[in-house]
Enzyme design. Structure first.
Site, mmCIF file in Angstrom:
data_model
loop_
_atom_site.group_PDB
_atom_site.id
_atom_site.type_symbol
_atom_site.label_atom_id
_atom_site.label_comp_id
_atom_site.label_asym_id
_atom_site.label_seq_id
_atom_site.Cartn_x
_atom_site.Cartn_y
_atom_site.Cartn_z
ATOM 1 N N TRP A 125 0.827 -1.210 0.000
ATOM 2 C CA TRP A 125 0.000 0.000 0.000
ATOM 3 C C TRP A 125 0.854 1.250 0.000
ATOM 4 O O TRP A 125 0.526 2.243 -0.643
ATOM 5 C CB TRP A 125 -1.002 -0.008 1.150
ATOM 6 C CG TRP A 125 -2.064 -1.028 0.927
ATOM 7 C CD1 TRP A 125 -2.262 -2.190 1.616
ATOM 8 C CD2 TRP A 125 -3.050 -1.032 -0.124
ATOM 9 N NE1 TRP A 125 -3.304 -2.898 1.076
ATOM 10 C CE2 TRP A 125 -3.806 -2.223 0.015
ATOM 11 C CE3 TRP A 125 -3.361 -0.158 -1.164
ATOM 12 C CZ2 TRP A 125 -4.863 -2.542 -0.858
ATOM 13 C CZ3 TRP A 125 -4.408 -0.478 -2.035
ATOM 14 C CH2 TRP A 125 -5.143 -1.651 -1.867
ATOM 15 N N LYS A 164 -12.733 -1.412 7.337
ATOM 16 C CA LYS A 164 -12.067 -2.388 8.213
ATOM 17 C C LYS A 164 -12.505 -2.182 9.662
ATOM 18 O O LYS A 164 -13.072 -3.079 10.281
ATOM 19 C CB LYS A 164 -10.558 -2.260 8.086
ATOM 20 C CG LYS A 164 -10.089 -2.451 6.636
ATOM 21 C CD LYS A 164 -8.654 -2.070 6.472
ATOM 22 C CE LYS A 164 -8.285 -1.880 5.020
ATOM 23 N NZ LYS A 164 -8.446 -3.080 4.181
ATOM 24 N N ASP A 210 -1.325 6.773 6.597
ATOM 25 C CA ASP A 210 -2.396 5.910 6.120
ATOM 26 C C ASP A 210 -2.697 4.930 7.256
ATOM 27 O O ASP A 210 -1.905 4.034 7.535
ATOM 28 C CB ASP A 210 -1.930 5.171 4.852
ATOM 29 C CG ASP A 210 -2.969 4.176 4.338
ATOM 30 O OD1 ASP A 210 -4.005 3.986 5.005
ATOM 31 O OD2 ASP A 210 -2.731 3.585 3.261
HETATM 32 N N1 PMP Z 1 -4.115 1.563 2.444
HETATM 33 C C1 PMP Z 1 -4.170 0.456 3.194
HETATM 34 C C2 PMP Z 1 -3.201 0.287 4.324
HETATM 35 C C3 PMP Z 1 -5.112 -0.532 2.906
HETATM 36 O O1 PMP Z 1 -5.165 -1.650 3.638
HETATM 37 C C4 PMP Z 1 -6.014 -0.340 1.836
HETATM 38 C C5 PMP Z 1 -7.100 -1.325 1.485
HETATM 39 N N2 PMP Z 1 -6.950 -2.598 1.834
HETATM 40 C C6 PMP Z 1 -5.901 0.828 1.070
HETATM 41 C C7 PMP Z 1 -4.958 1.765 1.415
HETATM 42 C C8 PMP Z 1 -6.806 1.097 -0.087
HETATM 43 O O2 PMP Z 1 -8.057 1.360 0.402
HETATM 44 P P1 PMP Z 1 -9.328 1.608 -0.524
HETATM 45 O O3 PMP Z 1 -9.717 0.285 -1.064
HETATM 46 O O4 PMP Z 1 -10.312 2.194 0.459
HETATM 47 O O5 PMP Z 1 -8.942 2.572 -1.571
#
Ligand code: PMP
Length: 361
Positions: A101, A195, A171
């Site tokens: 991520w 989550k 994040d």
């Molecule tokens: N950052 C992290 C740490 C994540 O776990 C996720 C999704 N699993 C995201 C960003 C992306 O999130 P989204 O699907 O809401 O765009």
């Protein structure tokens, strides 16, 4: 109907009392004769939901009054672009690379014209099995971006780095409200809701006001934090139902005793699984001890065929969504706030039995 133990990394398990309240209020919210889905976002009913959701989040995270709380859309992924669009006034930003991520966040920032993007630390060499120490940052950068919890790799920073006044952007998608952080240590925190907060479709942004005092030129309205803040996150129609469920989740956390209380439960849940992984001769954790996440716990047998067999037998026994992310394989148990401790005890018992059947000595 029986509920399963849902180890999904997101969208993820919600607490039963929250779901029951949603069910009870579905046909008529608070005497309105309508579900929340059918309420105008300009109605006083919805405005109250919005105000309560913000007030509860402020209370739970102890958010100082010089921070704005925004309820936006586009997922955490849109924040990969929105943060540099709004905060990178000098077009110089730094990142810590802790896995999938964070890499996506880096890639999106790199797409921006004339943006200087520096990766100042990475755990790539260690296959992302730990988080790197964060070195001192240059003070002329706009911000330093970290991912507090790495959902796929199962690693975590439990505290903010010290940066000599440079804003830290975090994040927190996979561990917001799961363990305590000092919001004042951060310039901006963002998280997708699906989550620990509620349904997908809502993204929470907490940002220090001085960082958004001036909108950068040319920003589309929807991507402008300052404009969103000025309009109370209602520049356009917000994700009303997701915000309503988030409010119920915040109330549920508050009733449990707040974030410190839920962190204690999360530590207990994670310890049950990590302790077993330490003693097992079949299963193990690929993550270094000091960096182990409370919310996303990967584990492996070391044999992909056996991993597959385990996931399939576990699924049949009601332990669902244990398959590791497609990029890393193995298994992953996501133990967010709403995941019950009995489910972890039951999983460990199931793993013990599986290991015995596979001839663990
Ligand atoms: N950052 C992290 C740490 C994540 O776990 C996720 C999704 N699993 C995201 C960003 C992306 O999130 P989204 O699907 O809401 O765009």
């Amino acid at each position: 109907m029986e509920r399963v133990y849902n180890f999904s990394a997101g969208p993820a398990v919600l607490s039963v009392p929250v779901l029951e309240q949603v069910q009870a209020e579905l046909l008529s919210y608070n005497g309105s004769g309508m579900s929340v889905m059918e309420l105008s976002h300009r109605s006083s009913w919805f405005q109250q939901i919005m105000d309560d959701a913000e007030a509860l989040l402020r209370e739970l995270m102890n958010i100082p009054s010089n921070y704005q709380v925004l309820f936006l859309q586009g997922g955490a992924s849109l924040q990969f672009s929105m943060v540099p669009m709004n905060l990178a006034k000098n077009k110089k930003i730094a990142f810590v690379d802790t896995g999938s991520w964070s890499k996506k966040a880096i890639e999106e920032a790199e797409k921006m014209k004339d943006m200087q993007v520096e990766v100042i630390a990475s755990s790539k060499e260690k296959n992302y099995a730990s988080v790197p120490e964060i070195p001192a940052v240059e003070t002329d950068i706009d911000y330093l971006h970290i991912t507090t919890n790495n959902t796929i790799e199962g690693t975590c920073y439990f505290t903010a780095p010290t940066t000599n006044g440079v804003p830290v952007v975090a994040d927190m998608s996979s561990n917001i409200l799961s363990s305590e952080y000092n919001v004042a240590d951060f310039g901006l925190i963002y998280a997708g809701a699906q989550k620990n907060i509620g349904p997908a479709g809502l993204t929470v942004v907490i940002v220090r006001e001085d960082l958004i005092a001036e909108s950068l030129p040319g920003l589309p309205s929807m991507l402008d934090y300052k404009l969103q803040a000025k309009n109370g996150s209602m520049y356009n129609t917000p994700p009303t139902f997701a915000i309503y469920v988030a409010k119920l989740v915040f109330e549920w956390i508050k009733e449990l005793g707040g974030v410190s209380a839920i962190e204690a439960i999360n530590r207990e849940k994670a310890a049950l699984l990590y302790d077993y992984l330490e003693e097992s001769t079949l299963f193990s954790s690929p993550v270094e001890k000091a960096a182990r996440s409370l919310t996303n716990i990967p584990f492996v047998t070391g044999n992909p065929e056996l991993d597959k067999k385990f996931v399939s037998e576990a699924t049949a026994a009601g332990f669902v969504n244990l398959k590791g992310h497609r990029s890393v394989g193995g298994m992953r148990a996501s133990l967010y706030n709403a995941f019950p401790i009995e489910g972890v005890t039951a999983l460990v018992a199931f793993m013990q039995k599986f290991a015995e059947n596979e001839g663990e000595k």
